[in-house]
Design an enzyme around this catalytic site. Structure first.
Site, PDB file in Angstrom:
ATOM      1  CG  MET A  74      -2.075  -1.002   1.105  1.00  0.00           C
ATOM      2  SD  MET A  74      -3.060  -0.774  -0.395  1.00  0.00           S
ATOM      3  CE  MET A  74      -3.493   0.954  -0.270  1.00  0.00           C
TER       4      MET A  74
ATOM      5  CB  THR B 195      -6.233  -3.700   9.263  1.00  0.00           C
ATOM      6  OG1 THR B 195      -5.374  -4.628   8.573  1.00  0.00           O
ATOM      7  CG2 THR B 195      -6.896  -2.785   8.247  1.00  0.00           C
TER       8      THR B 195
ATOM      9  CG  MET C 101      -8.163   4.031   3.861  1.00  0.00           C
ATOM     10  SD  MET C 101      -8.704   5.454   4.828  1.00  0.00           S
ATOM     11  CE  MET C 101      -7.613   5.295   6.258  1.00  0.00           C
TER      12      MET C 101
ATOM     13  CG  HIS D  35      -8.364  -9.645   2.370  1.00  0.00           C
ATOM     14  ND1 HIS D  35      -9.523  -9.764   3.102  1.00  0.00           N
ATOM     15  CD2 HIS D  35      -8.281  -8.339   2.009  1.00  0.00           C
ATOM     16  CE1 HIS D  35     -10.110  -8.581   3.194  1.00  0.00           C
ATOM     17  NE2 HIS D  35      -9.383  -7.706   2.533  1.00  0.00           N
TER      18      HIS D  35
ATOM     19  CE  LYS E 220      -6.856  -8.423   5.881  1.00  0.00           C
ATOM     20  NZ  LYS E 220      -6.190  -7.114   6.062  1.00  0.00           N
TER      21      LYS E 220
ATOM     22  CB  THR F 100     -13.052  -4.592   5.722  1.00  0.00           C
ATOM     23  OG1 THR F 100     -11.980  -3.701   5.410  1.00  0.00           O
ATOM     24  CG2 THR F 100     -14.303  -4.142   4.982  1.00  0.00           C
TER      25      THR F 100
END
Length: 246
Positions: free
Chosen positions: A12, A87, A112, A141, A145, A152
């Site tokens: 990210m 997160t 986001m 995902h 992760k 979320t």
């Protein structure tokens, strides 16, 4: 706005930096941080956020939840607004975020995406209109992760719980116990390079309603974070999230 971007070599962080370089939201890059920086200051890269003491207007964080204390201390010390897109926070780490928001403008969201913000509202509305429906949440995902279920998925479950009295979150259902009407099942799938899919199923025995959001590109999360940075400009200290922005 002049932005500091943490974890610039992460998935990210790299996208956020690319968008800034492209002029998204008219932001500019003040500094970026990464343990992989060859030398402090080269190409505006620093090994630790505390190594940068130049001018900046906001910090955007997509690092690791364990780094939040150091990042918040830096932002509070410099009176610097922050957008937190990381997160997997523990209750203690969330408490640190809430405490910091009393001193600086702080935007935090487990997702986001504006589309996810809409999904939250639709999920809450559907749960209220079908009070007897069983509810299950399935999220997918990529296989890198770390946290499961996703922040979320928990965010969606929290929204539903606002209209479901005595809701009980059941993560990764197993065993032989019968589900109860209060259950909200939450299931995590980790596979390949999946960007992120969240699906909510409501079933009452007569009909099933499915709400689904699929992220096709991680850029949408980076764009949301940069819009959040713009949103914080001129704001008073406080805790802000996607509901405030949309």
């Amino acid at each position: 706005m002049r932005l500091i971007v943490t974890a610039c070599t992460g998935h990210m962080g790299a996208i956020v930096c690319d968008l800034i370089e492209q002029g998204f939201e008219n932001h500019s890059l003040a500094a970026k941080t990464s343990r992989q920086c060859e030398e402090n200051g080269v190409d505006r890269c620093y090994r630790n956020v505390n190594d940068f003491d130049g001018e900046a207007d906001c910090l955007v964080d997509f690092s690791n939840h364990e780094a939040i204390g150091e990042i918040l201390d830096y932002c509070v010390r410099r009176n610097l607004p922050a957008v937190i897109g990381t997160t997997g926070f523990t209750e203690e780490e969330m408490a640190l975020i809430q405490e910091a928001s009393k001193k600086i403008p702080l935007f935090q969201s487990a997702n986001m995406s504006v589309g996810i913000a809409l999904l939250r509202k639709l999920a809450k509305q559907t749960a209220a209109m079908f009070p007897d429906a069983d509810i299950e949440i399935v999220e997918k995902h990529h296989n890198r992760k770390l946290d499961a279920p996703s922040g979320t998925a928990l965010l969606l479950a929290d929204s539903i719980a606002e209209v479901r009295e005595n809701a009980v979150f059941v993560e990764g259902r197993s065993g032989h116990a019968k589900r109860t009407p209060e259950d909200i099942g939450i299931h995590a799938i980790r596979i390949g390079n999946e960007v992120g899919t969240h699906e909510i199923l409501f079933g009452n025995g007569n009909e099933t309603i499915t709400l689904k959001h699929e992220a096709e590109n991680r850029a949408l999360f980076a764009q949301g974070a940069l819009k959040a940075a713009s949103f914080l400009e001129g704001k008073e200290p406080g805790f802000y999230n996607m509901d405030d922005m949309v």
